[in-house]
Design a protein around this motif. Structure first.
Motif, PDB file in Angstrom:
ATOM      1  N   THR A 112     -38.821 -42.473  -0.539  1.00 43.81           N
ATOM      2  CA  THR A 112     -39.648 -42.700   0.671  1.00 43.81           C
ATOM      3  C   THR A 112     -40.752 -41.900   0.249  1.00 43.81           C
ATOM      4  N   LYS A 113     -41.458 -42.956  -0.294  1.00 47.05           N
ATOM      5  CA  LYS A 113     -42.727 -42.915  -0.757  1.00 47.05           C
ATOM      6  C   LYS A 113     -43.704 -43.435   0.134  1.00 47.05           C
ATOM      7  N   GLY A 114     -42.975 -44.546   1.533  1.00 45.82           N
ATOM      8  CA  GLY A 114     -43.757 -44.851   2.471  1.00 45.82           C
ATOM      9  C   GLY A 114     -43.382 -45.772   3.404  1.00 45.82           C
ATOM     10  N   ALA A 115     -43.538 -46.852   4.193  1.00 49.16           N
ATOM     11  CA  ALA A 115     -42.790 -47.600   4.312  1.00 49.16           C
ATOM     12  C   ALA A 115     -42.863 -49.445   3.549  1.00 49.16           C
ATOM     13  N   GLY A 162     -36.071 -47.218  16.103  1.00 52.89           N
ATOM     14  CA  GLY A 162     -37.433 -46.412  15.269  1.00 52.89           C
ATOM     15  C   GLY A 162     -37.721 -45.839  13.506  1.00 52.89           C
ATOM     16  N   GLN A 163     -36.862 -46.229  12.800  1.00 51.74           N
ATOM     17  CA  GLN A 163     -36.244 -46.202  11.503  1.00 51.74           C
ATOM     18  C   GLN A 163     -37.453 -47.198  10.964  1.00 51.74           C
ATOM     19  N   VAL A 164     -38.294 -46.806   9.717  1.00 48.09           N
ATOM     20  CA  VAL A 164     -39.232 -47.775   9.162  1.00 48.09           C
ATOM     21  C   VAL A 164     -38.271 -48.171   7.997  1.00 48.09           C
ATOM     22  N   ALA A 165     -38.529 -49.568   7.243  1.00 44.56           N
ATOM     23  CA  ALA A 165     -37.723 -49.652   5.761  1.00 44.56           C
ATOM     24  C   ALA A 165     -38.733 -49.614   4.950  1.00 44.56           C
ATOM     25  N   THR A 166     -38.115 -48.318   4.012  1.00 44.40           N
ATOM     26  CA  THR A 166     -38.643 -47.655   3.137  1.00 44.40           C
ATOM     27  C   THR A 166     -38.691 -48.522   1.303  1.00 44.40           C
ATOM     28  N   ALA A 167     -37.247 -49.437   1.171  1.00 45.06           N
ATOM     29  CA  ALA A 167     -37.511 -49.577  -0.350  1.00 45.06           C
ATOM     30  C   ALA A 167     -36.540 -50.642   0.149  1.00 45.06           C
TER      31      ALA A 167
END
Length: 569
Positions: free
Chosen positions: A402-405, A451-456
């Motif tokens: 969960t560090k970012g997108a 609505g979600q973004v990939a994070t990893a």
């Protein structure tokens, strides 16, 4: 109908997988069970095409030449000697080989009736639709450029392997659909200038045979044109296979095509997919690397039963794909547009044989060589985030999810053995309601929830043959629904390469191509930042769960909340 002989082939030291049996192939191809080839093509053809035939083998073939045509000649010689009556009695020849014999997961002749398949993909009916589609002289389903030859994932002639029917142009070529009416671009813009917009009703192609709206972009009938179609996913529509596909299900689509007859073997180009309530510029294409501005804008106003109401108008000065707004009413009284009805004799579906020495073959794993992003700056572009170190196993994969997108991915080593990712930490995400999706077969497409973004990205097991995509809700903005695919990397197998979303875009999905996920493609969408946290309950129609801003979208009373999708169950 498709009258086929399916031939199981063992190749020297390479044997068919143990689960490839006559019974399994009969069920996958000829049976009436759900998602067999027979079942899907029957649905997609409006119950006009059936699949019948016979499975034979396995036969044992051992020869040095392994290209598809040499393999076919070897099979043909064996069959003419040992099963001549069966071979001659079936128009379509479908050959199933061990997975490591073919370089592509499927191959089909353009015309004729010959197809080749890897045994590890016979569970995917869309692969049969794709390769037999080539026998029916259908070209691939591209997006805006020829270098993205397979990237239209709304049609069977795009990448494998999600089940779906053909796009409107391919349906028209096969006689499954007809053009309902014709407009000219000049008349649309002229009427829109006088009245604000032109409003058209677009019947769902999956329900109504007469459904496509043809838009002529030049003065000549023979000029390239665009087609407007509606991909309604109701239970009564053959496009129900797209239900849950947030990129293409229940969308208005614009396609570009250069063909002028049912036998034209030209790529179709998906230009735009628009959901209800959205507006978008309709940018045409030169097929190479430039989007052509036609001054045209489209607004998906509403759905009425099994039809869509669409407004077409001239774009406003300064409008871009990212800033398109709804069509604006003129102070002049609105008038209805006159559309020219098209009368066309239905095409009888036949397979026209072509000389075997001049047959064109096409596969579903083509390496793209054209660059599709034009950079005007002399400074090479850089991703917005920070690259991780390369990792090659589950144990060495990133643990902070969960560090970012996620905005970039890189490959290194044989079959992309090692992977690195680029994460943009300016975009913050919620640790609640995270989802994880997995590519199981080394060749597939996965995407985050709307609505979600990939994070990893992480590896599964002791290698990176299979990948997991981790997704989360953004805290400080929202993802726009329009998305596009980058190129597969590496361009050359086993090379070192990286790919990333540009400007204010983030990754929302990925696709693997080739065995062991040896090449990877990102799906990108624009991120609209906000200084304040934007609750996502309303625009995602969530009933419960984390709203992304420290609150929640509601409670479920006596039922439970599925946090992944924000619905009471």
């Amino acid at each position: 109908s498709v009258n086929a002989i399916v031939i199981q082939v063992n190749m020297c030291e390479h044997q068919l997988a143990a689960d490839i049996t006559t019974s399994r192939l009969e069920n996958a191809i000829f049976s009436k069970t759900v998602n067999s080839f027979h079942d899907v093509i029957d649905t997609c053809s409006r119950n006009t095409i059936s699949v019948t035939g016979k499975v034979v083998g396995p036969i044992d073939l051992c020869q040095e030449a392994r290209d598809p045509w040499s393999l076919y000649l070897g099979v043909k010689e064996y069959m003419q000697t040992n099963h001549k009556a069966d071979f001659d009695a079936h128009e379509y020849k479908m050959m199933v080989f061990p997975a490591n014999v073919l370089s592509a997961i499927g191959v089909g002749t353009m015309g004729g009736g010959i197809t080749w398949y890897r045994d590890s993909y016979v569970q995917h009916p869309v692969l049969f639709l794709h390769e037999v589609g080539h026998n029916w002289k259908l070209a691939h389903a591209a997006t805006e450029f020829e270098s993205k030859e397979y990237a239209d994932l709304s049609g069977a002639m795009g990448y494998c392997c999600e089940v779906r029917c053909y796009n409107f142009i391919h349906n028209w070529q096969l006689g499954f659909a007809e053009v309902k009416s014709e407009l000219t671009l000049d008349s649309i813009l002229s009427d829109a200038d006088a009245n604000g917009w032109v409003e058209v009703e677009v019947p769902a192609q999956g329900v109504h045979r007469e459904s496509g709206i043809k838009i002529l972009t030049g003065p000549d009938e023979s000029d390239a044109y665009m087609v407007l179609s509606y991909r309604y996913t109701g239970a009564d529509s053959f496009d129900r296979y797209l239900a849950g596909n947030w990129n293409h299900g229940d969308t208005i689509q614009f396609h570009h095509w250069d063909g002028d007859r049912t036998t034209s073997m030209e790529l179709t180009h998906l230009l735009s997919s628009i959901k209800v309530g959205q507006s978008s510029l309709v940018l045409d294409t030169d097929r190479d690397r430039t989007r052509v501005d036609r001054d045209l804008k489209a607004q998906f106003v509403r759905a009425e039963g099994t039809s869509a109401i669409v407004r077409l108008c001239r774009k406003q000065p300064g409008e871009s794909l990212a800033s398109a707004t709804a069509c604006t009413a003129s102070t002049t009284t609105m008038t209805s547009v006159t559309m020219t009805s098209v009368t066309k004799t239905s095409t009888t579906l036949t397979s026209t044989s072509v000389p075997m020495t001049s047959v064109t073959m096409t596969s579903v794993t083509k390496t793209s060589t054209d660059t599709t992003i034009t950079i005007t700056s002399t400074v090479p572009p850089e991703p917005a985030g920070t690259w991780t170190a390369y990792f090659d196993s589950e144990a060495s994969s990133p643990t902070e999810l969960t560090k970012g997108a996620l905005v970039g991915i890189g490959c290194m080593g044989d079959f992309c053995k090692s992977v690195k990712t680029n994460v943009w930490s300016d975009i913050t995400v919620s640790a609640k309601g995270m989802t994880t999706i997995q590519v199981d077969v080394g060749n597939g497409h996965i995407a985050c929830n709307t609505g979600q973004v990939a994070t990893a990205v992480t590896c599964l097991g002791s290698s990176c043959d299979n990948l997991r995509l981790h997704c989360a809700w953004p805290n400080n903005g929202r993802v726009k629904s329009q998305s596009h695919n980058l190129e597969f990397v590496p361009e050359t197998l086993h090379a070192t390469a990286e790919s990333f979303c540009l400007d204010n875009e983030v990754a929302i999905g990925l696709q693997c191509d080739s065995a062991k996920c040896a090449r990877v493609m990102l799906m990108c969408a624009e991120f609209e930042p906000s200084e304040q946290c934007v609750p996502h309950c309303d625009y995602l129609s969530m009933q419960c769960g984390d709203d992304g801003c420290g609150g929640n979208c509601g409670s479920c009373g006596d039922t439970m909340c599925n946090e992944d999708v924000g619905r009471c169950v």
